[in-house]
Design an enzyme around this catalytic site. Structure first.
Site, PDB file in Angstrom:
ATOM      1  N   HIS A   1       2.408   0.982  -2.967  1.00 31.45           N
ATOM      2  CA  HIS A   1       2.599   1.682  -4.244  1.00 31.45           C
ATOM      3  C   HIS A   1       1.681   2.895  -4.294  1.00 31.45           C
ATOM      4  CE1 HIS A   1       4.206   1.842  -8.296  1.00 31.45           C
ATOM      5  NE2 HIS A   1       2.995   1.986  -8.803  1.00 31.45           N
TER       6      HIS A   1
ATOM      7  N   CYS B   1       8.313   4.983  -6.494  1.00 31.43           N
ATOM      8  CA  CYS B   1       6.946   5.470  -6.681  1.00 31.43           C
ATOM      9  C   CYS B   1       6.604   6.621  -5.755  1.00 31.43           C
ATOM     10  CB  CYS B   1       5.945   4.329  -6.534  1.00 31.43           C
ATOM     11  SG  CYS B   1       5.868   3.581  -4.888  1.00 31.43           S
TER      12      CYS B   1
ATOM     13  N   HIS C   1       3.111   6.531 -12.886  1.00 30.62           N
ATOM     14  CA  HIS C   1       3.701   5.931 -11.689  1.00 30.62           C
ATOM     15  C   HIS C   1       5.059   5.344 -12.023  1.00 30.62           C
ATOM     16  CE1 HIS C   1       2.504   1.555 -12.643  1.00 30.62           C
ATOM     17  NE2 HIS C   1       2.132   2.277 -13.673  1.00 30.62           N
TER      18      HIS C   1
END
Length: 257
Positions: A211, A159, A223
């Protein structure tokens, strides 16, 4: 002090001196680094781009002079824009992917120490980070790229690697990890006030940032989760329609541009 440059499409950087050790990141073709220390057949390096460190196999080390390293540090290097392309040496060619560096590229050749290699693909030649449309076009190239912990390439990316690559290709250098990236930009307090290009950060139950994703229009987010994909963002977090549940809890939104 020793210095080097990545002369392969990518090289894994590991947490420990073992081929079985965790990959903490990757360095891409054309990326320079400093050798911090050596242990057996392993070199601990620190990247010139984001300061990230890890262990590489000594066989994947290509030395450069102190002068070259210093020149590399002060110059701005175009990045590969084709998904896959080749850098051509005299007797061989090196596969390179989107985001790889083209040191001292003059339109036809790159330079590594006193050697020249030809390149005829697409490249980023200007700073694009004030152009949202271009940023989103770069991001779209990574759609469906598989998730890989520590990855930074189209064939495997995590990510924060995804966000770092997109912004880096467009001329803005972010740190490697999401927990470091969150320190950049200005706070956006409400999801309905987001703009394309904003970055959303997510935390676990302990409050740790785990994240990050790139905001698109209409509260959509791109993402890397299993793959680089597009989902919906609201004030709670990322909602996965395929799972019919939230996958990540929203912590903060930052505007870089």
């Amino acid at each position: 002090m020793d210095y080097g440059i990545c002369m392969l499409s990518l090289v894994p950087m590991r947490a420990e001196t073992s081929d079985k050790a965790e990959i903490v990141s990757q360095m891409l073709f054309g990326e320079c680094y400093e050798v911090i220390c050596k242990q057996d057949n392993w070199y601990k390096i620190q990247l010139a781009t984001d300061g990230y460190s890890g262990w590489i196999d000594f066989k994947q080390h290509t030395p450069v002079s102190v002068q070259y390293y210093q020149e590399w540090m002060t110059a701005k290097h175009p990045r590969v824009m084709d998904l896959v392309q080749f850098v051509n040496g005299k007797d061989y060619r090196i596969p390179v992917g989107i985001g790889c560096y083209l040191p001292f590229y003059n339109g036809t050749e790159i330079r590594v120490n006193d050697k020249f290699y030809s390149y005829s693909g697409k490249c980023s030649t200007i700073e694009l980070y004030n152009d949202i449309d271009e940023l989103l076009k770069v991001a779209a190239n990574f759609l469906k790229a598989p998730y890989l912990w520590g990855g930074k390439s189209i064939f495997g990316i995590d990510c924060s690697g995804f966000v770092q690559q997109v912004y880096g290709i467009c001329g803005y250098q972010l740190p490697r990890d999401a927990s470091q990236q969150i320190a950049h930009g200005k706070e956006v307090y409400f999801v309905n006030q987001t703009q394309p290009g904003d970055l959303a950060y997510f935390s676990n139950s302990d409050g740790r940032i785990i994240h990050v994703g790139l905001l698109l229009e209409d509260q959509k987010i791109m993402h890397a989760s299993g793959e680089v994909r597009i989902d919906t963002l609201d004030h709670n977090g990322i909602y996965r329609t395929d799972f019919k549940r939230y996958s990540h809890n929203l912590r903060s939104i930052k505007r870089i541009l």
